[in-house]
Design a protein around this motif. Sequence first.
Motif, PDB file in Angstrom:
ATOM      1  N   SER A  11       0.826  -1.207   0.000  1.00 58.97           N
ATOM      2  CA  SER A  11       0.000   0.000   0.000  1.00 58.97           C
ATOM      3  C   SER A  11       0.862   1.258   0.000  1.00 58.97           C
ATOM      4  CB  SER A  11      -0.917  -0.009   1.223  1.00 58.97           C
ATOM      5  OG  SER A  11      -1.641   1.180   1.307  1.00 58.97           O
ATOM      6  N   SER A  12       1.933   1.260   0.793  1.00 57.21           N
ATOM      7  CA  SER A  12       2.828   2.422   0.839  1.00 57.21           C
ATOM      8  C   SER A  12       3.468   2.673  -0.517  1.00 57.21           C
ATOM      9  CB  SER A  12       3.912   2.202   1.890  1.00 57.21           C
ATOM     10  OG  SER A  12       3.341   2.094   3.166  1.00 57.21           O
ATOM     11  N   LEU A  13       3.923   1.615  -1.158  1.00 53.64           N
ATOM     12  CA  LEU A  13       4.541   1.752  -2.474  1.00 53.64           C
ATOM     13  C   LEU A  13       3.524   2.239  -3.500  1.00 53.64           C
ATOM     14  CD1 LEU A  13       6.984   1.451  -4.306  1.00 53.64           C
ATOM     15  CD2 LEU A  13       6.366  -0.955  -4.595  1.00 53.64           C
ATOM     16  N   ARG A  14       2.315   1.701  -3.433  1.00 52.97           N
ATOM     17  CA  ARG A  14       1.269   2.126  -4.367  1.00 52.97           C
ATOM     18  C   ARG A  14       0.970   3.614  -4.197  1.00 52.97           C
ATOM     19  NH1 ARG A  14      -4.461  -0.589  -5.937  1.00 52.97           N
ATOM     20  NH2 ARG A  14      -5.217   1.201  -7.079  1.00 52.97           N
ATOM     21  N   ASN A  15       0.931   4.105  -2.959  1.00 50.78           N
ATOM     22  CA  ASN A  15       0.688   5.528  -2.722  1.00 50.78           C
ATOM     23  C   ASN A  15       1.785   6.389  -3.347  1.00 50.78           C
ATOM     24  OD1 ASN A  15      -1.680   5.090  -1.301  1.00 50.78           O
ATOM     25  ND2 ASN A  15      -0.662   5.039   0.675  1.00 50.78           N
ATOM     26  N   ILE A  16       3.019   5.950  -3.238  1.00 50.55           N
ATOM     27  CA  ILE A  16       4.135   6.697  -3.833  1.00 50.55           C
ATOM     28  C   ILE A  16       4.007   6.717  -5.351  1.00 50.55           C
ATOM     29  CG2 ILE A  16       6.634   6.648  -4.229  1.00 50.55           C
ATOM     30  CD1 ILE A  16       6.841   5.541  -1.317  1.00 50.55           C
ATOM     31  N   ARG A  19       1.179   9.041  -6.390  1.00 45.02           N
ATOM     32  CA  ARG A  19       1.582  10.439  -6.237  1.00 45.02           C
ATOM     33  C   ARG A  19       2.526  10.857  -7.359  1.00 45.02           C
ATOM     34  NH1 ARG A  19       5.160  13.673  -2.050  1.00 45.02           N
ATOM     35  NH2 ARG A  19       4.360  15.684  -2.635  1.00 45.02           N
ATOM     36  N   THR A  20       3.440   9.962  -7.722  1.00 43.71           N
ATOM     37  CA  THR A  20       4.365  10.236  -8.822  1.00 43.71           C
ATOM     38  C   THR A  20       3.601  10.488 -10.108  1.00 43.71           C
ATOM     39  OG1 THR A  20       6.091   8.902  -7.776  1.00 43.71           O
ATOM     40  CG2 THR A  20       6.285   9.291 -10.160  1.00 43.71           C
ATOM     41  N   PHE A  21       2.592   9.665 -10.385  1.00 42.06           N
ATOM     42  CA  PHE A  21       1.813   9.868 -11.611  1.00 42.06           C
ATOM     43  C   PHE A  21       1.012  11.162 -11.563  1.00 42.06           C
ATOM     44  CE2 PHE A  21       2.915   5.604 -12.880  1.00 42.06           C
ATOM     45  CZ  PHE A  21       2.964   5.730 -14.249  1.00 42.06           C
ATOM     46  N   ARG A  22       0.514  11.557 -10.385  1.00 38.04           N
ATOM     47  CA  ARG A  22      -0.198  12.841 -10.294  1.00 38.04           C
ATOM     48  C   ARG A  22       0.750  13.987 -10.653  1.00 38.04           C
ATOM     49  NH1 ARG A  22      -2.489  10.501  -5.634  1.00 38.04           N
ATOM     50  NH2 ARG A  22      -1.176  11.744  -4.259  1.00 38.04           N
ATOM     51  N   VAL A  23       1.984  13.939 -10.146  1.00 40.56           N
ATOM     52  CA  VAL A  23       2.968  14.985 -10.449  1.00 40.56           C
ATOM     53  C   VAL A  23       3.289  14.982 -11.939  1.00 40.56           C
ATOM     54  CG1 VAL A  23       5.358  15.701 -10.079  1.00 40.56           C
ATOM     55  CG2 VAL A  23       3.944  15.046  -8.127  1.00 40.56           C
ATOM     56  N   LEU A  24       3.531  13.802 -12.512  1.00 38.75           N
ATOM     57  CA  LEU A  24       3.861  13.723 -13.936  1.00 38.75           C
ATOM     58  C   LEU A  24       2.701  14.189 -14.808  1.00 38.75           C
ATOM     59  CD1 LEU A  24       5.830  10.349 -14.049  1.00 38.75           C
ATOM     60  CD2 LEU A  24       6.753  12.660 -14.285  1.00 38.75           C
ATOM     61  N   LYS A  25       1.467  13.846 -14.436  1.00 34.25           N
ATOM     62  CA  LYS A  25       0.303  14.278 -15.224  1.00 34.25           C
ATOM     63  C   LYS A  25       0.131  15.786 -15.176  1.00 34.25           C
ATOM     64  CE  LYS A  25      -2.527  10.147 -15.158  1.00 34.25           C
ATOM     65  NZ  LYS A  25      -3.834   9.597 -14.762  1.00 34.25           N
ATOM     66  N   ARG A  26       0.517  16.403 -14.058  1.00 31.77           N
ATOM     67  CA  ARG A  26       0.467  17.861 -13.967  1.00 31.77           C
ATOM     68  C   ARG A  26       1.389  18.511 -14.979  1.00 31.77           C
ATOM     69  NH1 ARG A  26      -1.855  20.600 -10.661  1.00 31.77           N
ATOM     70  NH2 ARG A  26      -2.431  20.095  -8.576  1.00 31.77           N
ATOM     71  N   ARG A  27       2.564  17.948 -15.116  1.00 33.26           N
ATOM     72  CA  ARG A  27       3.585  18.548 -15.963  1.00 33.26           C
ATOM     73  C   ARG A  27       3.433  18.185 -17.434  1.00 33.26           C
ATOM     74  NH1 ARG A  27       8.192  21.087 -15.567  1.00 33.26           N
ATOM     75  NH2 ARG A  27       8.440  20.896 -13.339  1.00 33.26           N
ATOM     76  N   PHE A  28       3.062  16.950 -17.740  1.00 37.44           N
ATOM     77  CA  PHE A  28       3.069  16.467 -19.117  1.00 37.44           C
ATOM     78  C   PHE A  28       1.650  16.061 -19.542  1.00 37.44           C
ATOM     79  CE2 PHE A  28       7.208  15.327 -17.200  1.00 37.44           C
ATOM     80  CZ  PHE A  28       8.010  16.183 -17.935  1.00 37.44           C
ATOM     81  N   ALA A  29       1.049  16.885 -20.393  1.00 28.80           N
ATOM     82  CA  ALA A  29      -0.340  16.685 -20.795  1.00 28.80           C
ATOM     83  C   ALA A  29      -0.580  15.332 -21.473  1.00 28.80           C
ATOM     84  CB  ALA A  29      -0.778  17.814 -21.732  1.00 28.80           C
ATOM     85  N   HIS A  66       5.560  23.041 -10.307  1.00 31.56           N
ATOM     86  CA  HIS A  66       5.090  21.673 -10.507  1.00 31.56           C
ATOM     87  C   HIS A  66       5.543  20.738  -9.390  1.00 31.56           C
ATOM     88  CE1 HIS A  66       4.351  23.073 -14.613  1.00 31.56           C
ATOM     89  NE2 HIS A  66       3.435  22.130 -14.613  1.00 31.56           N
ATOM     90  N   PHE A  67       6.387  21.221  -8.492  1.00 30.39           N
ATOM     91  CA  PHE A  67       6.894  20.367  -7.435  1.00 30.39           C
ATOM     92  C   PHE A  67       6.179  20.582  -6.116  1.00 30.39           C
ATOM     93  CE2 PHE A  67      10.342  20.682 -10.508  1.00 30.39           C
ATOM     94  CZ  PHE A  67      10.477  19.345 -10.795  1.00 30.39           C
ATOM     95  N   VAL A  68       5.114  21.373  -6.124  1.00 34.48           N
ATOM     96  CA  VAL A  68       4.336  21.510  -4.901  1.00 34.48           C
ATOM     97  C   VAL A  68       3.619  20.199  -4.637  1.00 34.48           C
ATOM     98  CG1 VAL A  68       4.023  23.991  -5.186  1.00 34.48           C
ATOM     99  CG2 VAL A  68       2.321  22.424  -6.117  1.00 34.48           C
ATOM    100  N   ASN A  69       3.142  20.030  -3.435  1.00 39.68           N
ATOM    101  CA  ASN A  69       2.428  18.816  -3.074  1.00 39.68           C
ATOM    102  C   ASN A  69       1.176  18.693  -3.934  1.00 39.68           C
ATOM    103  OD1 ASN A  69       0.939  16.766  -1.913  1.00 39.68           O
ATOM    104  ND2 ASN A  69       1.375  17.412   0.176  1.00 39.68           N
ATOM    105  N   PRO A  70       1.077  17.656  -4.762  1.00 39.40           N
ATOM    106  CA  PRO A  70      -0.065  17.540  -5.667  1.00 39.40           C
ATOM    107  C   PRO A  70      -1.374  17.333  -4.924  1.00 39.40           C
ATOM    108  CG  PRO A  70       1.244  15.540  -5.733  1.00 39.40           C
ATOM    109  CD  PRO A  70       1.998  16.534  -4.897  1.00 39.40           C
ATOM    110  N   ASP A  71      -1.328  16.918  -3.664  1.00 39.80           N
ATOM    111  CA  ASP A  71      -2.550  16.736  -2.888  1.00 39.80           C
ATOM    112  C   ASP A  71      -3.072  18.065  -2.357  1.00 39.80           C
ATOM    113  OD1 ASP A  71      -2.500  13.967  -3.232  1.00 39.80           O
ATOM    114  OD2 ASP A  71      -1.082  13.753  -1.576  1.00 39.80           O
ATOM    115  N   GLU A  72      -2.199  19.067  -2.252  1.00 43.85           N
ATOM    116  CA  GLU A  72      -2.590  20.362  -1.713  1.00 43.85           C
ATOM    117  C   GLU A  72      -2.846  21.395  -2.806  1.00 43.85           C
ATOM    118  OE1 GLU A  72       0.506  21.479   0.952  1.00 43.85           O
ATOM    119  OE2 GLU A  72       0.143  19.807   2.299  1.00 43.85           O
ATOM    120  N   ALA A  73      -2.236  21.225  -3.950  1.00 44.48           N
ATOM    121  CA  ALA A  73      -2.358  22.209  -5.023  1.00 44.48           C
ATOM    122  C   ALA A  73      -3.675  22.033  -5.763  1.00 44.48           C
ATOM    123  CB  ALA A  73      -1.206  22.052  -6.000  1.00 44.48           C
TER     124      ALA A  73
END
Length: 119
Positions: A11-16, A19-29, A66-73
């Motif tokens: 579960s911990s790994l899945r959360n990471i 989160r990584t995909f949320r950050v990448l999706k923010r940056r790369f359409a 793009h490096f802000v916390n994707p859960d807060e932005a």
Amino acid sequence: MAKELFNYRHSSLRNIIERTFRVLKRRFAILREAVLNYTMTAQVNIVIAYCAVHNFIFDEHPDNTHFVNPDEAGPDVNGAILPYPDIQPLHADPQAIQEWWTMRDALAEGMFAIYRRHN
């Protein structure tokens, strides 16, 4: 106890990863759109390439928005990140499923044995 440890770490790994995909999706359409038009190998290579580019940008400009916390932005200028599509169940024969369960259980037991030795 072994399965609980395995589930916790899984579960911990899945959360990471999510989160990584949320950050990448923010940056790369392209990652917000249907990349399923590409082969699986191409999809893997796209993600790896964007991870490398993302890390390079972070090294050069760590204060980039793009490096802000994707859960807060809030959503980016292109709109909210799309939800994941429904995951379809894996269609496999019962023998293959049992083999996966056996492998998972062996991994959990090995992980727990290492945990007990170090604690």
